[in-house]
Write an enzyme that holds these catalytic residues in place. Sequence first.
Site, PDB file in Angstrom:
ATOM      1  N   GLN A  31       0.811  -1.214   0.000  1.00  0.00           N
ATOM      2  CA  GLN A  31       0.000   0.000   0.000  1.00  0.00           C
ATOM      3  C   GLN A  31       0.845   1.265   0.000  1.00  0.00           C
ATOM      4  O   GLN A  31       0.333   2.373  -0.157  1.00  0.00           O
ATOM      5  CB  GLN A  31      -0.920   0.022   1.223  1.00  0.00           C
ATOM      6  CG  GLN A  31      -0.183   0.168   2.551  1.00  0.00           C
ATOM      7  CD  GLN A  31      -1.085  -0.004   3.749  1.00  0.00           C
ATOM      8  OE1 GLN A  31      -1.422  -1.131   4.115  1.00  0.00           O
ATOM      9  NE2 GLN A  31      -1.477   1.101   4.362  1.00  0.00           N
ATOM     10  N   CYS A  76      -5.027   0.209   3.839  1.00  0.00           N
ATOM     11  CA  CYS A  76      -4.903  -1.197   4.248  1.00  0.00           C
ATOM     12  C   CYS A  76      -6.218  -1.954   4.122  1.00  0.00           C
ATOM     13  O   CYS A  76      -6.245  -3.118   3.699  1.00  0.00           O
ATOM     14  CB  CYS A  76      -4.372  -1.272   5.672  1.00  0.00           C
ATOM     15  SG  CYS A  76      -5.405  -0.423   6.903  1.00  0.00           S
ATOM     16  N   HIS A 109      -5.544  -1.092  11.737  1.00  0.00           N
ATOM     17  CA  HIS A 109      -5.017  -1.700  10.516  1.00  0.00           C
ATOM     18  C   HIS A 109      -5.867  -2.906  10.147  1.00  0.00           C
ATOM     19  O   HIS A 109      -6.403  -3.587  11.029  1.00  0.00           O
ATOM     20  CB  HIS A 109      -3.567  -2.134  10.765  1.00  0.00           C
ATOM     21  CG  HIS A 109      -2.798  -2.517   9.532  1.00  0.00           C
ATOM     22  ND1 HIS A 109      -2.783  -1.754   8.382  1.00  0.00           N
ATOM     23  CD2 HIS A 109      -1.985  -3.588   9.272  1.00  0.00           C
ATOM     24  CE1 HIS A 109      -2.001  -2.317   7.485  1.00  0.00           C
ATOM     25  NE2 HIS A 109      -1.513  -3.445   7.990  1.00  0.00           N
ATOM     26  N   ASN A 146       0.088  -9.200   5.025  1.00  0.00           N
ATOM     27  CA  ASN A 146       0.060  -7.754   5.222  1.00  0.00           C
ATOM     28  C   ASN A 146       0.125  -7.072   3.864  1.00  0.00           C
ATOM     29  O   ASN A 146       0.254  -7.723   2.829  1.00  0.00           O
ATOM     30  CB  ASN A 146       1.234  -7.340   6.120  1.00  0.00           C
ATOM     31  CG  ASN A 146       0.978  -6.052   6.873  1.00  0.00           C
ATOM     32  OD1 ASN A 146       0.089  -5.280   6.524  1.00  0.00           O
ATOM     33  ND2 ASN A 146       1.746  -5.812   7.914  1.00  0.00           N
TER      34      ASN A 146
END
Length: 446
Positions: free
Chosen positions: A64, A70, A364, A385
């Site tokens: 990102q 996110c 997040h 992630n």
Amino acid sequence: MDASLTADDVALLRKSFTRNPAYRLVQNALTQTTLDDLTLDREIVVRTDHSVSHLLDDWSATNQKNSGRCWMFAGLNLLRVGAMRRMNLKSFEFSQNHVMFWDKLERANYFLEAIIDTADRDLDDRTVAFLLTDVAGDGGQWNMFAALVRKHGLVPKSAMPETQSSSSTGRMNSVLRQLLRQGARDLRALAAGDGGADAARSHKRQLLDVVHRALCMHLGTPPETFTWQWTDKDRVFHRDGDLTPLEFAQRYVGIPVDDYVCLVHDPRETSPRGRTFTVDQLGNVVGGGAVVYLNVDMAVMKRLARESIVNGQPVWFGCDVGKMMRRDIGIWDADLYDTGSVYDTTFDLDKAERLLYHETAMTHAMLFTGVDVDGEQTRRWRVENSWGDKDADKGFYTMNDSWFDEYVFEIAVHRDALPEELREALSEEPIVLPAWDPMGALARAR
């Protein structure tokens, strides 16, 4: 009693510090190294590896970059799993820039409508002040992502690639904030005049024209149609012709986003389990439905997440990412850092108290892509992630189960996976929390 900090008080504090040689030893260490390096529990690091009994991911992590997208990345990473299977691709990404463009435009409209709806309140009203503080940010939640996919569809990354502003949103966002706050001033004045809300909404169209113009300049213009063709991992060529974003989403997204619900773990006494909640002013698409979540026990959330992964489906989730985390090696554990021993004190707020005292919130969103199950015990979770592939296991992190309890707040699961009593609870009128409640926090960490 004198409440000020006196010279005698300072002298006593100094004496308390200097008479303990352990404090001086820590001072010598902390002035030369970081707190995290000093307090990292090596035993936890050594016994934590990245292997899991149920592994789904065989793709690369996304990035990102310098943005707070996110929640979009996690949502698109979830949807791309089915898309890769349908198209027989080893690697694929939906355009994150496309989703962000529509989020920014829709959120501008959502904000301006909220300003019109609250125009009869004073500027120092807490809700109005909250609206004016949190303007044009990047953060979001699952329901907001689903609303965008439902209304605007999706495109492959090649149809609307990244730009400088999509990868680094700060300067663009500052311009949008200025435009929208200036617009809020004008809308409040118009709403208070003879034309009322109708005059304000007429002017809102002009404001949205400027916002749209700015977004096109920064992010590019979203395609109305595009030609889609690809070569699969068996080197077979496919051509699907011209598609709209909605057609593309309908054809290649195997997950029905509207059938997914948000479960949260809010342990505060004021938040009963088995009830739905919403947060005032939380959303991004006017008419796109409220952001609603169902509060459940942690054991329920873990069980549903584990079952989904075991059955081959990754899980979108939201958490307080920065707590007890080591980014370079990619580990989360509830006791990863022994900071109490360093400062000779205790840090004993529990999860509910951390919410009440503003020490935690969902910051997040990521994707569970694996779980390590040993008999009846869940040992750890594998996490995709969206911070690139330089850290952890090429961008895939490991969460020990203890961390899930303390810092995971939300997951998205199919409603059919819920027990019957929880499915019935979804039909109840949600409890409305104030706009500033921590459970309305938007995932935005970068």
